[in-house]
Design a protein around this motif. Structure first.
Motif, short mmCIF file in Angstrom:
data_model
loop_
_atom_site.label_atom_id
_atom_site.label_comp_id
_atom_site.label_asym_id
_atom_site.label_seq_id
_atom_site.Cartn_x
_atom_site.Cartn_y
_atom_site.Cartn_z
N HIS A 1 0.83 -1.21 0.00
CA HIS A 1 0.00 0.00 0.00
C HIS A 1 0.87 1.26 0.00
O HIS A 1 2.00 1.24 0.49
CB HIS A 1 -0.91 0.00 1.23
CG HIS A 1 -1.83 -1.17 1.30
ND1 HIS A 1 -3.04 -1.21 0.66
CD2 HIS A 1 -1.70 -2.37 1.93
CE1 HIS A 1 -3.63 -2.36 0.89
NE2 HIS A 1 -2.84 -3.09 1.65
N PRO A 2 0.34 2.36 -0.51
CA PRO A 2 1.10 3.62 -0.49
C PRO A 2 1.29 4.13 0.93
O PRO A 2 0.50 3.83 1.83
CB PRO A 2 0.23 4.57 -1.32
CG PRO A 2 -1.14 4.00 -1.26
CD PRO A 2 -0.96 2.51 -1.20
N THR A 3 2.35 4.89 1.14
CA THR A 3 2.66 5.45 2.45
C THR A 3 1.97 6.79 2.64
O THR A 3 1.97 7.62 1.73
CB THR A 3 4.19 5.63 2.61
OG1 THR A 3 4.82 4.35 2.51
CG2 THR A 3 4.54 6.27 3.94
N LEU A 4 1.38 6.98 3.80
CA LEU A 4 0.73 8.24 4.14
C LEU A 4 1.82 9.20 4.64
O LEU A 4 2.06 9.33 5.84
CB LEU A 4 -0.34 8.02 5.21
CG LEU A 4 -1.18 9.23 5.64
CD1 LEU A 4 -1.97 9.78 4.46
CD2 LEU A 4 -2.11 8.85 6.78
N ARG A 5 2.48 9.87 3.70
CA ARG A 5 3.60 10.74 4.03
C ARG A 5 3.14 12.15 4.37
O ARG A 5 2.03 12.56 4.05
CB ARG A 5 4.60 10.80 2.87
CG ARG A 5 5.42 9.54 2.69
CD ARG A 5 6.46 9.72 1.60
NE ARG A 5 7.47 10.73 1.95
CZ ARG A 5 8.51 11.03 1.17
NH1 ARG A 5 8.66 10.42 0.01
NH2 ARG A 5 9.38 11.95 1.55
N GLY A 6 4.04 12.88 5.02
CA GLY A 6 3.75 14.26 5.38
C GLY A 6 3.29 14.37 6.82
O GLY A 6 3.23 13.38 7.56
N SER A 7 2.96 15.57 7.24
CA SER A 7 2.51 15.80 8.61
C SER A 7 1.15 15.15 8.84
O SER A 7 0.26 15.22 7.99
CB SER A 7 2.40 17.30 8.88
OG SER A 7 1.81 17.53 10.15
N TRP A 8 1.00 14.53 10.01
CA TRP A 8 -0.28 13.95 10.40
C TRP A 8 -1.03 14.86 11.38
O TRP A 8 -1.98 14.43 12.03
CB TRP A 8 -0.06 12.59 11.06
CG TRP A 8 0.32 11.49 10.13
CD1 TRP A 8 0.62 11.58 8.80
CD2 TRP A 8 0.45 10.10 10.47
NE1 TRP A 8 0.93 10.34 8.29
CE2 TRP A 8 0.84 9.41 9.29
CE3 TRP A 8 0.29 9.37 11.65
CZ2 TRP A 8 1.06 8.03 9.28
CZ3 TRP A 8 0.51 8.01 11.64
CH2 TRP A 8 0.89 7.34 10.46
#
Length: 206
Positions: free
Chosen positions: A186-193
């Motif tokens: 699955h794609p990575t949920l990158r960036g600020s959470w």
């Protein structure tokens, strides 16, 4: 210690371990401890702690969280999150792979944790608390956030009675690597959470 090397290691189910006076070692333990987000155990005492005034923040002050983890770990377990390791994880945070879950009370950080997100796997690294149950509160919010984002599991590395009491499951290295391979599809949920702190954290009282 480069961010690229760390990411490569996590993708292979390997994580770094460091102790005072020893070189950094790489581990892929058998068995392995994981937590399925939906299986987090919310105890009565933790539920009571969650009723106390506090604020969840995500990725608000990653640097302070990892420094707090390093200080607490050095004092309690004689393990050291070295300056080199801190710099590498801070870089991963800036790249959008590393995240911190933070519990604040009266504008003071009282507990939290940090880890790495790749695909639908979250690799927990360290946690700390200055007040009772604050690290467990962070773990609760991490589990709820990952559940809402459809993550497969949280890697908790090595079995401990404390983590098992939170609902963690012991599995073989073979099974862990199989589940990791699936999660990495699955794609990575990158960036600020940061925005997930308001949109995806779930109250246990609703």
């Amino acid at each position: 210690m480069s961010p690229a090397r760390l990411l490569s290691a996590y993708r292979q189910g390997i994580f770094p371990w460091y102790e005072r006076g020893c070189p950094i070692l790489w581990w892929s333990p058998n068995p392995r401890l994981i937590l399925y987000p939906q299986q987090f155990k919310l105890s009565r005492s933790l539920k009571k702690s969650l009723k106390q005034p506090h604020e969840l923040k995500i990725d608000s002050d990653f640097k302070e969280v990892i420094q707090a983890c390093a200080t607490v770990e050095a004092r309690e377990n004689n393990t050291w999150i070295t300056k080199e390791m801190q710099a590498a994880y801070i870089h991963l945070s800036e790249m959008g792979f590393a995240h911190s879950f933070e519990i604040w009370r009266e504008n003071r950080l009282i507990g939290g944790l940090y880890g790495i997100s790749i695909g639908k796997a979250f690799f927990g690294e360290s946690m700390f608390h200055y007040e009772q149950d604050a690290s467990k509160m962070a773990m609760y919010y991490l589990s709820q956030t990952l559940l809402n984002q459809h993550f497969d599991f949280i890697d908790c590395q090595l079995p401990t009675a404390h983590l098992i009491s939170l609902g963690c499951t012991i599995i073989s290295r073979k099974e862990f690597l199989h589940r990791l391979k699936e999660a990495l599809q699955h794609p990575t949920l990158r960036g600020s959470w940061a925005k997930l702190a308001s949109s995806d954290s779930t109250s246990p009282f609703e």
